[in-house]
Every structure is written in structure tokens, then in C-alpha cells.
Write an enzyme that holds these catalytic residues in place. Structure first.
Site, PDB file in Angstrom:
ATOM      1  N   GLY A   1      -3.064   3.525  -2.821  1.00  0.00           N
ATOM      2  CA  GLY A   1      -1.947   3.112  -3.624  1.00  0.00           C
ATOM      3  C   GLY A   1      -0.475   3.664  -2.983  1.00  0.00           C
ATOM      4  O   GLY A   1      -0.325   3.426  -1.869  1.00  0.00           O
ATOM      5  N   GLU A   2       0.242   4.279  -3.878  1.00  0.00           N
ATOM      6  CA  GLU A   2       1.386   4.719  -3.365  1.00  0.00           C
ATOM      7  C   GLU A   2       1.429   6.151  -3.485  1.00  0.00           C
ATOM      8  O   GLU A   2       1.464   6.804  -4.740  1.00  0.00           O
ATOM      9  CB  GLU A   2       2.508   4.219  -4.216  1.00  0.00           C
ATOM     10  CG  GLU A   2       2.651   2.633  -4.089  1.00  0.00           C
ATOM     11  CD  GLU A   2       3.374   2.184  -2.917  1.00  0.00           C
ATOM     12  OE1 GLU A   2       3.999   3.011  -2.274  1.00  0.00           O
ATOM     13  OE2 GLU A   2       3.043   0.936  -2.576  1.00  0.00           O
ATOM     14  N   SER A   3       1.334   6.940  -2.255  1.00  0.00           N
ATOM     15  CA  SER A   3       1.340   8.354  -2.303  1.00  0.00           C
ATOM     16  C   SER A   3       2.342   9.219  -2.716  1.00  0.00           C
ATOM     17  O   SER A   3       2.125  10.116  -3.376  1.00  0.00           O
ATOM     18  CB  SER A   3       1.188   8.967  -0.857  1.00  0.00           C
ATOM     19  OG  SER A   3       2.224   8.349   0.027  1.00  0.00           O
TER      20      SER A   3
ATOM     21  N   CYS B   1      -6.602   5.916   2.462  1.00  0.00           N
ATOM     22  CA  CYS B   1      -5.207   5.356   2.518  1.00  0.00           C
ATOM     23  C   CYS B   1      -4.138   6.295   2.014  1.00  0.00           C
ATOM     24  O   CYS B   1      -3.857   7.407   2.617  1.00  0.00           O
ATOM     25  CB  CYS B   1      -4.967   4.105   2.168  1.00  0.00           C
ATOM     26  SG  CYS B   1      -3.503   3.265   2.731  1.00  0.00           S
TER      27      CYS B   1
ATOM     28  N   ARG C   1       2.724   7.492   8.075  1.00  0.00           N
ATOM     29  CA  ARG C   1       2.804   6.560   7.162  1.00  0.00           C
ATOM     30  C   ARG C   1       2.975   5.105   7.395  1.00  0.00           C
ATOM     31  O   ARG C   1       3.818   4.839   8.211  1.00  0.00           O
ATOM     32  CB  ARG C   1       3.727   6.976   5.754  1.00  0.00           C
ATOM     33  CG  ARG C   1       3.576   8.175   5.310  1.00  0.00           C
ATOM     34  CD  ARG C   1       4.617   8.753   4.455  1.00  0.00           C
ATOM     35  NE  ARG C   1       4.478  10.064   3.799  1.00  0.00           N
ATOM     36  CZ  ARG C   1       4.274  10.223   2.425  1.00  0.00           C
ATOM     37  NH1 ARG C   1       4.340   9.095   1.776  1.00  0.00           N
ATOM     38  NH2 ARG C   1       3.895  11.293   2.064  1.00  0.00           N
TER      39      ARG C   1
ATOM     40  N   ILE D   1      -4.650  -1.901   4.738  1.00  0.00           N
ATOM     41  CA  ILE D   1      -3.276  -2.602   3.974  1.00  0.00           C
ATOM     42  C   ILE D   1      -2.143  -1.473   3.985  1.00  0.00           C
ATOM     43  O   ILE D   1      -2.600  -0.349   3.090  1.00  0.00           O
ATOM     44  CB  ILE D   1      -3.887  -2.868   2.270  1.00  0.00           C
ATOM     45  CG1 ILE D   1      -5.061  -3.722   2.525  1.00  0.00           C
ATOM     46  CG2 ILE D   1      -2.479  -3.089   1.585  1.00  0.00           C
ATOM     47  CD1 ILE D   1      -5.874  -3.775   0.922  1.00  0.00           C
ATOM     48  N   ARG D   2      -1.036  -1.941   4.727  1.00  0.00           N
ATOM     49  CA  ARG D   2       0.057  -0.785   4.636  1.00  0.00           C
ATOM     50  C   ARG D   2      -0.432   0.327   5.062  1.00  0.00           C
ATOM     51  O   ARG D   2       0.046   1.665   4.456  1.00  0.00           O
ATOM     52  CB  ARG D   2       1.063  -0.800   3.522  1.00  0.00           C
ATOM     53  CG  ARG D   2       1.700  -1.961   3.228  1.00  0.00           C
ATOM     54  CD  ARG D   2       2.639  -2.166   2.073  1.00  0.00           C
ATOM     55  NE  ARG D   2       3.329  -0.754   2.053  1.00  0.00           N
ATOM     56  CZ  ARG D   2       3.802  -0.204   0.949  1.00  0.00           C
ATOM     57  NH1 ARG D   2       3.567  -0.695  -0.399  1.00  0.00           N
ATOM     58  NH2 ARG D   2       4.610   0.926   0.825  1.00  0.00           N
TER      59      ARG D   2
ATOM     60  N   HIS E   1      -9.645   0.906   3.515  1.00  0.00           N
ATOM     61  CA  HIS E   1      -9.995   0.710   2.146  1.00  0.00           C
ATOM     62  C   HIS E   1     -11.501   0.183   2.209  1.00  0.00           C
ATOM     63  O   HIS E   1     -11.753  -0.993   2.014  1.00  0.00           O
ATOM     64  CB  HIS E   1      -9.144  -0.198   1.372  1.00  0.00           C
ATOM     65  CG  HIS E   1      -7.624   0.148   1.126  1.00  0.00           C
ATOM     66  ND1 HIS E   1      -7.388   0.746  -0.177  1.00  0.00           N
ATOM     67  CD2 HIS E   1      -6.772   0.076   1.902  1.00  0.00           C
ATOM     68  CE1 HIS E   1      -6.023   1.208   0.287  1.00  0.00           C
ATOM     69  NE2 HIS E   1      -5.536   0.708   1.199  1.00  0.00           N
TER      70      HIS E   1
ATOM     71  N   GLU F   1     -13.200   0.333  -0.342  1.00  0.00           N
ATOM     72  CA  GLU F   1     -13.345  -0.216  -1.780  1.00  0.00           C
ATOM     73  C   GLU F   1     -13.151  -1.651  -1.746  1.00  0.00           C
ATOM     74  O   GLU F   1     -13.601  -2.564  -2.707  1.00  0.00           O
ATOM     75  CB  GLU F   1     -12.678   0.380  -2.751  1.00  0.00           C
ATOM     76  CG  GLU F   1     -11.249   0.316  -2.902  1.00  0.00           C
ATOM     77  CD  GLU F   1     -10.555   0.884  -1.914  1.00  0.00           C
ATOM     78  OE1 GLU F   1      -9.122   0.659  -1.636  1.00  0.00           O
ATOM     79  OE2 GLU F   1     -10.965   1.616  -0.826  1.00  0.00           O
TER      80      GLU F   1
END
Length: 180
Positions: A46-48, A78, A97, A124-125, A164, A166
Site C-alpha cells: 500500500g502506501e507506507s 512492499c 522506495r 508494483i511501485r 506482492h 497476494e
């Protein structure tokens, strides 16, 4: 029972993957959830930065750090990897990052994961691990390397990965986590 941090990110997908293996899960959304009894912890992608702010604002930081430091098996993917290394500081690595660039730099590959074999890897990013703390190098097991960069490590009962799992149907990484 596995607790999944559910303040932001792809927590539901982790829960589905674990439940498919018969592992019961519950979501950590507030401090009282973090204080419940659980055997394992997942820190999702997600967004850390957002996750870190929410963990702190919701009063969960100390409780989660204590659980992780105390040896609760933890799978961090991630953004979760960034949380272990930069927020909780329980994983002795330096993380870069967004190492593969913006969203358009996201990619899929298959790679070797020590102890499992070749598995799908969706980035993903994604971050990658730039280095391992030289004072802890003997204790950190490098589990995967992608394009010359470390993308998976295990340190005690902490499993930090850049990708990821998942997002793919392969459940072997989750089965490995459940065995830690």
C-alpha cells in the site's frame, strides 16, 4: 490465528490467500485489535507513509513493534517491508522506495525464492533492499534476488519481500510463512 494490518493497502487479498490455506485471520484496524492475541502478523503493501501515520495516530505503533521485536512471525510485503526497515526498525536492511520507478515501472516476473523454488513475483511501485546491515549480515538470509537487487529476506521470524504474493494464485510463499 494471523492478524493482518488493515488500515490501508491490499490487506483483503492477503486474508483471502491465507484463508485458502485454512488459516484464520482477523483485521487490525485500531489499538484494541493490535492488543488481541495472535500468532502471526501480515503488514501489506500500500502506501507506507500513510500506513505509518495511521499506525501512530491510532496508537498501535508500540504494540506492533513490541510484537514484532518479540518474535511474532511477520510477513511484510512492499510497503510492509518499508515499515519493518524504516518505521519499526526491526529489519536490519536499507530499503530503496519506488526503486523500479512509478506505476508504469511495475512488472511481473518469475524468480527463485530460497526454500520454495521458482514463484511468480508481481512488483508494483516496488522497493528493493539496497543493503543489509553489516553487523547483522550473518543473521539475514537473502531469499530472493531480482535483476541483481535483493527482493526478499528473512531475519529471524520476519520475512520482508518487495513483491506482492497476494496478486498471484501461487500459495507456496504463504505456506512457507505459516511454517516460520
Amino acid at each position: 490465528m494471523t492478524a493482518v494490518l488493515a488500515v490501508q493497502g491490499d490487506f483483503a487479498e492477503h486474508e483471502a490467500a491465507l484463508r485458502a490455506l485454512g488459516e484464520p485471520c482477523f483485521e487490525i484496524r485500531q489499538k484494541r485489535d493490535a492488543e488481541k492475541g495472535f500468532d502471526r502478523l501480515v503488514l501489506p503493501g500500500g502506501e507506507s507513509t500513510v500506513q505509518r501515520k495511521l499506525i501512530t495516530a491510532l496508537g498501535m505503533y508500540d504494540t506492533l513493534k513490541e510484537r514484532i521485536s518479540g518474535g511474532t512471525p511477520t510477513l511484510a510485503t512492499c510497503a510492509g517491508l518499508i515499515l519493518l526497515a524504516d518505521c519499526f526498525r526491526t529489519l536490519p536492511v536499507t530499503v530503496r522506495r519506488n526503486a523500479y520507478g512509478r506505476q508504469t515501472g511495475s512488472f511481473y516476473t518469475e524468480g527463485d525464492f530460497a526454500g520454495i523454488g521458482t514463484i511468480p513475483m508481481t512488483f508494483i511501485r516496488a522497493p528493493y533492499i539496497e543493503s543489509v546491515d553489516r553487523h547483522k549480515a550473518e543473521e539475514v538470509q537473502i531469499k530472493s534476488v531480482t535483476d541483481g537487487h535483493i527482493t526478499g529476506v528473512q531475519y529471524g521470524r520476519q520475512l520482508g519481500i518487495s513483491f506482492h504474493p497476494e496478486m498471484d494464485k501461487d500459495s507456496r510463499l504463504y505456506a512457507y510463512f505459516l511454517s516460520v
